[in-house]
Write an enzyme that holds these catalytic residues in place. Sequence first.
Site, PDB file in Angstrom:
ATOM      1  N   ARG A 226       0.861  -1.180   0.000  1.00 10.09           N
ATOM      2  CA  ARG A 226       0.000   0.000   0.000  1.00 10.09           C
ATOM      3  C   ARG A 226       0.902   1.237   0.000  1.00 10.09           C
ATOM      4  NH1 ARG A 226      -5.248  -1.033   0.574  1.00 10.09           N
ATOM      5  NH2 ARG A 226      -5.877  -2.982   1.586  1.00 10.09           N
ATOM      6  N   ASP A 282     -13.761  -6.266  -2.385  1.00  8.71           N
ATOM      7  CA  ASP A 282     -15.009  -5.735  -1.808  1.00  8.71           C
ATOM      8  C   ASP A 282     -16.051  -5.387  -2.878  1.00  8.71           C
ATOM      9  OD1 ASP A 282     -13.650  -5.897   0.545  1.00  8.71           O
ATOM     10  OD2 ASP A 282     -13.414  -3.748   0.842  1.00  8.71           O
ATOM     11  N   MET A 325     -14.994  -9.469   4.797  1.00  4.78           N
ATOM     12  CA  MET A 325     -14.423  -8.188   4.386  1.00  4.78           C
ATOM     13  C   MET A 325     -15.492  -7.260   3.818  1.00  4.78           C
ATOM     14  SD  MET A 325     -10.602  -8.683   3.016  1.00  4.78           S
ATOM     15  CE  MET A 325      -9.292  -8.888   4.224  1.00  4.78           C
ATOM     16  N   GLU A 381     -16.963  -6.164   7.898  1.00  6.20           N
ATOM     17  CA  GLU A 381     -16.037  -5.518   8.837  1.00  6.20           C
ATOM     18  C   GLU A 381     -16.315  -4.033   9.062  1.00  6.20           C
ATOM     19  OE1 GLU A 381     -12.708  -5.150   5.305  1.00  6.20           O
ATOM     20  OE2 GLU A 381     -12.014  -5.381   7.339  1.00  6.20           O
ATOM     21  N   TYR A 437      -8.782 -12.982   5.903  1.00  6.00           N
ATOM     22  CA  TYR A 437      -7.544 -13.113   5.117  1.00  6.00           C
ATOM     23  C   TYR A 437      -7.453 -14.474   4.440  1.00  6.00           C
ATOM     24  CZ  TYR A 437      -6.144  -8.643   6.977  1.00  6.00           C
ATOM     25  OH  TYR A 437      -6.103  -7.299   7.268  1.00  6.00           O
ATOM     26  N   MET A 438      -8.085 -15.496   5.040  1.00  7.79           N
ATOM     27  CA  MET A 438      -8.084 -16.816   4.386  1.00  7.79           C
ATOM     28  C   MET A 438      -8.849 -16.745   3.072  1.00  7.79           C
ATOM     29  SD  MET A 438      -8.682 -19.303   7.606  1.00  7.79           S
ATOM     30  CE  MET A 438      -8.362 -20.782   6.687  1.00  7.79           C
TER      31      MET A 438
HETATM   32  O1  F6P Z   1      -9.321  -3.075   0.278  1.00 10.08           O
HETATM   33  C1  F6P Z   1     -10.155  -4.122   0.442  1.00 10.08           C
HETATM   34  C2  F6P Z   1      -9.973  -4.866   1.732  1.00 10.08           C
HETATM   35  O2  F6P Z   1     -10.271  -6.165   1.407  1.00 10.08           O
HETATM   36  C3  F6P Z   1     -10.862  -4.372   2.870  1.00 10.08           C
HETATM   37  O3  F6P Z   1     -12.127  -4.945   2.930  1.00 10.08           O
HETATM   38  C4  F6P Z   1     -10.046  -4.710   4.052  1.00 10.08           C
HETATM   39  O4  F6P Z   1     -10.343  -3.924   5.161  1.00 10.08           O
HETATM   40  C5  F6P Z   1      -8.683  -4.473   3.586  1.00 10.08           C
HETATM   41  O5  F6P Z   1      -8.663  -4.825   2.233  1.00 10.08           O
HETATM   42  C6  F6P Z   1      -7.666  -5.133   4.431  1.00 10.08           C
HETATM   43  O6  F6P Z   1      -6.439  -5.168   3.785  1.00 10.08           O
HETATM   44  P1  F6P Z   1      -5.043  -4.968   4.534  1.00 10.08           P
HETATM   45  O7  F6P Z   1      -5.141  -5.611   5.873  1.00 10.08           O
HETATM   46  O8  F6P Z   1      -4.066  -5.619   3.637  1.00 10.08           O
HETATM   47  O9  F6P Z   1      -4.815  -3.514   4.633  1.00 10.08           O
END
Ligand code: F6P
Length: 533
Positions: A226, A282, A325, A381, A437-438
């Site tokens: 990111r 998402d 998610m 979430e 995450y899974m």
């Molecule tokens: O950006 C989409 C997403 O799947 C969100 O729903 C989620 O909160 C986020 O990514 C989490 O990603 P990371 O933990 O890698 O920042």
Amino acid sequence: MGSSRFRSSSRRSTQSETDHQLGFLIPRISRKYRSLSFDSGLRLIVSLSDNQSFESPTRLVMSSSVPNSDRKIVTGPAGYILEDVPHFTDDFPDHPTYPNPLQDNAAYSVVKQYFVDEDDTVPQKIVVHPDSPRGTHFRRAGPRQRVYFEPDDVLACIVTCGGLCPGLNTVIREIVCGLSYMYGVKRILGIDGGYRGFYAKNTIHLDLKTVNDIHRTGGTILGTSRGGHDTTKIVDSIQDRGINQVYIIGGDGSQKGAAAIFKEIRKRGLKVAVAGIPKTIDNDIPIIDRSFGFDTAVEEAQRAINAAHVEATSFENGIGLVKLMGRYSGFIAMYATLASRDVDCCLIPESPFFLEGPGGLFEFIDKRLKESGHMVIVIAEGAGQDLLAESMEESTTLKDASGNKLLQDIGLWISQRIKDHFAKKMTLTLKYIDPTYMIRAIPSNASDNVCCTLLAQSAVHGVMAGYNGFTVGLVNGRHTYIPFYRITEKQNKVVITDRMWARLLSSTNQPSFMKQDKIHSNQLVGEPGTMKW
Ligand code: F6P
């Protein structure tokens, strides 16, 4: 490239008037007008059924932070609007072209019409009334007769940005295969670890052999991150390496980054094409029918919901609670719920709810447990974050490197609140499952693999045909090229005053948890989400 049949607004003009908003104007006149047309200054001329007519006082453009000079609007009869994407010829009118090598490709030799007609466009809205204006269209994706690159001159690169999503490797693989098999391109680089890889890391060589099996694994072989978007450094790296095709796979933040890269490339007068392939598990990117990986996520969520159901039905007053998610949009939760049939209650960010009192969540849980002795709750979430924030002494405004608000764990919080509430009333067993995450770390399923393959091929065709600064996307079942600004100006959300959410409520038979006075408030009324089932 506007067709001769339609008028194209000037490509790089300096127009600065404050204008009407198309979405505001059209609904107001659509019931009364007889015909719509545009004059050469993009003024809308409306003829009414009583033989009167009026024209908009100023040029008609969309409202957003994108200046008119960066838009390429083409208009036609009966309110036809094409939101076109830039093309090499906009900046390099004498750019050489070559016959598309697909004309000698065995696969394409059987196709009746190999190449997409220059005038083919795809409507954004397909539900229309007899008196509706034709509305917004996007350029249809696919191979064109002439290409703007010679295969040996191409140095392409692929980068994956943001969070993981099923299908990333398939898209990488199919860009490499598309460039190689269809256009004979041999030099393709992978950028290591997202945007910052352009300037902080070495590149990865990609060819048919290196990508052969990658679709079988989740994640991205290129790595991702990111943030790290430094436009100047990235474009310096593109220029220094002699890259002339850039494929960016990423979510809305990354597509904004792609738009910034494209702008800088144009400013420097470089002959470099930039294409985006939108990625979000998402499914929160507007305009497009759905994003790759979403179908896989919905399918994989079933395993967690099944486990929650088994746990819930095995204990007295059992509750299985599954967090999925969906930071701002509840599509995964909504579709996973509709797919499952075992979910009693689905909670999403777009639908406010409350816990205590008549009509609240606790009352519904009590009722459902009394009726069936068990229940499954699916929560996105991003749902209930307002309740969680209220209950915390200190509010947090922390953001991740992509600028997304860091969320508190609503699953853990609500589990504890349910347990506390029912502690004195009944024996209750609650099992909380967090498979988030899974779900996103697995390879894409069959339907997403098809989706990834076609998106990758569309991106390659568009770039080779000279289109530039675009995102590929499925619109009403057709592949299109969409200007970056259209998919980054807002997020796709579940509209809870739309029929789809009503279908979910009818399926779970859960209350809406909405106070009646809010139901028709402006806050809840929006454009329907782009899921089209
Ligand atoms: O950006 C989409 C997403 O799947 C969100 O729903 C989620 O909160 C986020 O990514 C989490 O990603 P990371 O933990 O890698 O920042």
